[in-house]
Design a protein around this motif. Sequence first.
Motif, PDB file in Angstrom:
ATOM      1  N   GLY A  87      17.526   5.048   8.266  1.00 22.37           N
ATOM      2  CA  GLY A  87      16.433   4.366   7.587  1.00 22.37           C
ATOM      3  C   GLY A  87      16.113   4.965   6.230  1.00 22.37           C
ATOM      4  N   SER A  88      16.161   6.285   6.130  1.00 21.47           N
ATOM      5  CA  SER A  88      15.828   6.926   4.852  1.00 21.47           C
ATOM      6  C   SER A  88      16.881   6.629   3.788  1.00 21.47           C
ATOM      7  CB  SER A  88      15.654   8.436   5.026  1.00 21.47           C
ATOM      8  OG  SER A  88      16.844   9.026   5.474  1.00 21.47           O
ATOM      9  N   VAL A  89      18.154   6.612   4.163  1.00 15.08           N
ATOM     10  CA  VAL A  89      19.222   6.270   3.216  1.00 15.08           C
ATOM     11  C   VAL A  89      19.043   4.825   2.746  1.00 15.08           C
ATOM     12  CG1 VAL A  89      21.714   5.855   2.986  1.00 15.08           C
ATOM     13  CG2 VAL A  89      20.888   7.943   4.081  1.00 15.08           C
ATOM     14  N   LEU A  90      18.769   3.931   3.677  1.00 21.55           N
ATOM     15  CA  LEU A  90      18.590   2.526   3.346  1.00 21.55           C
ATOM     16  C   LEU A  90      17.380   2.324   2.426  1.00 21.55           C
ATOM     17  CD1 LEU A  90      19.693  -0.305   3.773  1.00 21.55           C
ATOM     18  CD2 LEU A  90      18.180  -0.505   5.741  1.00 21.55           C
ATOM     19  N   LYS A  91      16.280   3.002   2.720  1.00 23.97           N
ATOM     20  CA  LYS A  91      15.087   2.879   1.868  1.00 23.97           C
ATOM     21  C   LYS A  91      15.379   3.368   0.456  1.00 23.97           C
ATOM     22  CE  LYS A  91      11.675   3.018   5.511  1.00 23.97           C
ATOM     23  NZ  LYS A  91      10.658   3.781   6.212  1.00 23.97           N
ATOM     24  N   ASN A  92      16.157   4.414   0.330  1.00 19.48           N
ATOM     25  CA  ASN A  92      16.515   4.911  -1.007  1.00 19.48           C
ATOM     26  C   ASN A  92      17.389   3.911  -1.755  1.00 19.48           C
ATOM     27  OD1 ASN A  92      15.043   7.264  -0.696  1.00 19.48           O
ATOM     28  ND2 ASN A  92      16.791   8.439   0.020  1.00 19.48           N
ATOM     29  N   ILE A  93      18.316   3.273  -1.046  1.00 18.84           N
ATOM     30  CA  ILE A  93      19.141   2.240  -1.670  1.00 18.84           C
ATOM     31  C   ILE A  93      18.258   1.064  -2.093  1.00 18.84           C
ATOM     32  CG2 ILE A  93      20.950   0.518  -1.248  1.00 18.84           C
ATOM     33  CD1 ILE A  93      22.349   2.638   0.513  1.00 18.84           C
ATOM     34  N   PHE A  94      17.314   0.674  -1.224  1.00 17.24           N
ATOM     35  CA  PHE A  94      16.374  -0.395  -1.559  1.00 17.24           C
ATOM     36  C   PHE A  94      15.604  -0.040  -2.830  1.00 17.24           C
ATOM     37  CE2 PHE A  94      15.196  -3.673   1.793  1.00 17.24           C
ATOM     38  CZ  PHE A  94      16.433  -3.674   2.400  1.00 17.24           C
ATOM     39  N   LYS A  95      15.064   1.170  -2.893  1.00 16.55           N
ATOM     40  CA  LYS A  95      14.287   1.588  -4.067  1.00 16.55           C
ATOM     41  C   LYS A  95      15.137   1.533  -5.333  1.00 16.55           C
ATOM     42  CE  LYS A  95      11.354   4.835  -1.599  1.00 16.55           C
ATOM     43  NZ  LYS A  95      11.036   6.265  -1.425  1.00 16.55           N
ATOM     44  N   ALA A  96      16.369   2.022  -5.236  1.00 19.36           N
ATOM     45  CA  ALA A  96      17.251   2.025  -6.399  1.00 19.36           C
ATOM     46  C   ALA A  96      17.553   0.593  -6.847  1.00 19.36           C
ATOM     47  CB  ALA A  96      18.546   2.772  -6.086  1.00 19.36           C
ATOM     48  N   LEU A  97      17.818  -0.297  -5.903  1.00 19.50           N
ATOM     49  CA  LEU A  97      18.093  -1.693  -6.256  1.00 19.50           C
ATOM     50  C   LEU A  97      16.859  -2.377  -6.834  1.00 19.50           C
ATOM     51  CD1 LEU A  97      20.422  -2.933  -3.391  1.00 19.50           C
ATOM     52  CD2 LEU A  97      20.947  -2.885  -5.827  1.00 19.50           C
ATOM     53  N   ILE A  98      15.695  -2.084  -6.288  1.00 18.03           N
ATOM     54  CA  ILE A  98      14.462  -2.671  -6.829  1.00 18.03           C
ATOM     55  C   ILE A  98      14.269  -2.220  -8.270  1.00 18.03           C
ATOM     56  CG2 ILE A  98      11.934  -2.623  -6.670  1.00 18.03           C
ATOM     57  CD1 ILE A  98      12.354  -2.591  -3.555  1.00 18.03           C
ATOM     58  N   LEU A  99      14.448  -0.939  -8.537  1.00 11.57           N
ATOM     59  CA  LEU A  99      14.331  -0.445  -9.911  1.00 11.57           C
ATOM     60  C   LEU A  99      15.388  -1.080 -10.812  1.00 11.57           C
ATOM     61  CD1 LEU A  99      13.560   3.325  -9.311  1.00 11.57           C
ATOM     62  CD2 LEU A  99      12.060   1.646 -10.363  1.00 11.57           C
TER      63      LEU A  99
ATOM     64  N   ILE B 239      21.842  -6.359   2.251  1.00 12.39           N
ATOM     65  CA  ILE B 239      20.894  -5.464   1.568  1.00 12.39           C
ATOM     66  C   ILE B 239      20.372  -6.101   0.285  1.00 12.39           C
ATOM     67  CG2 ILE B 239      20.685  -3.253   0.367  1.00 12.39           C
ATOM     68  CD1 ILE B 239      22.608  -2.115   2.527  1.00 12.39           C
ATOM     69  N   VAL B 240      21.266  -6.624  -0.535  1.00 12.57           N
ATOM     70  CA  VAL B 240      20.853  -7.247  -1.797  1.00 12.57           C
ATOM     71  C   VAL B 240      19.948  -8.449  -1.515  1.00 12.57           C
ATOM     72  CG1 VAL B 240      21.662  -8.514  -3.832  1.00 12.57           C
ATOM     73  CG2 VAL B 240      22.789  -6.401  -3.145  1.00 12.57           C
ATOM     74  N   GLY B 241      20.298  -9.236  -0.520  1.00 12.85           N
ATOM     75  CA  GLY B 241      19.466 -10.390  -0.154  1.00 12.85           C
ATOM     76  C   GLY B 241      18.068  -9.970   0.267  1.00 12.85           C
ATOM     77  N   ALA B 242      17.981  -8.901   1.040  1.00  9.87           N
ATOM     78  CA  ALA B 242      16.676  -8.407   1.484  1.00  9.87           C
ATOM     79  C   ALA B 242      15.845  -7.892   0.307  1.00  9.87           C
ATOM     80  CB  ALA B 242      16.862  -7.306   2.529  1.00  9.87           C
ATOM     81  N   VAL B 243      16.483  -7.178  -0.596  1.00  6.86           N
ATOM     82  CA  VAL B 243      15.773  -6.647  -1.774  1.00  6.86           C
ATOM     83  C   VAL B 243      15.263  -7.797  -2.634  1.00  6.86           C
ATOM     84  CG1 VAL B 243      16.070  -5.391  -3.945  1.00  6.86           C
ATOM     85  CG2 VAL B 243      16.935  -4.408  -1.820  1.00  6.86           C
ATOM     86  N   LEU B 244      16.105  -8.787  -2.881  1.00  4.62           N
ATOM     87  CA  LEU B 244      15.688  -9.910  -3.714  1.00  4.62           C
ATOM     88  C   LEU B 244      14.611 -10.753  -3.026  1.00  4.62           C
ATOM     89  CD1 LEU B 244      19.143 -10.870  -5.224  1.00  4.62           C
ATOM     90  CD2 LEU B 244      17.229  -9.752  -6.399  1.00  4.62           C
TER      91      LEU B 244
END
Length: 124
Positions: A70-82, A39-44
Amino acid sequence: MSDKVLYFAGKAPSSTVPDAILADLKKLKSLKPPQLDMIVGAVLAFMSSPASYDFASATSEISSSLKVSGSVLKNIFKALILFFKGALKHGVSTANVKADLMNCGVKEVRQCSISCSFVRARFR
């Protein structure tokens, strides 16, 4: 979470960060290291090259692979991006990235993994 200073938010108290973001960051503590790395690799990767990154495809693929909605993952992605954008904007050190993750309830092993990935991506 008690009202602690969060460096990624510009040394703002945690009470100023939306609860949903903090809740999504707390979900990181339940991930296994390989899941977290994925997940972190994908966000970065998205952050380093957003125009060429197929976000929808990547989240769908990761969601299937990890058996996470998918919705849980997208929320984690958004939080990590922020989180990462804030850390970059405010020039947050590796130690302060770890401190922020600790304040969000992320275990030390995962703090190290995330902060190391962040440092490697930042200095590419």
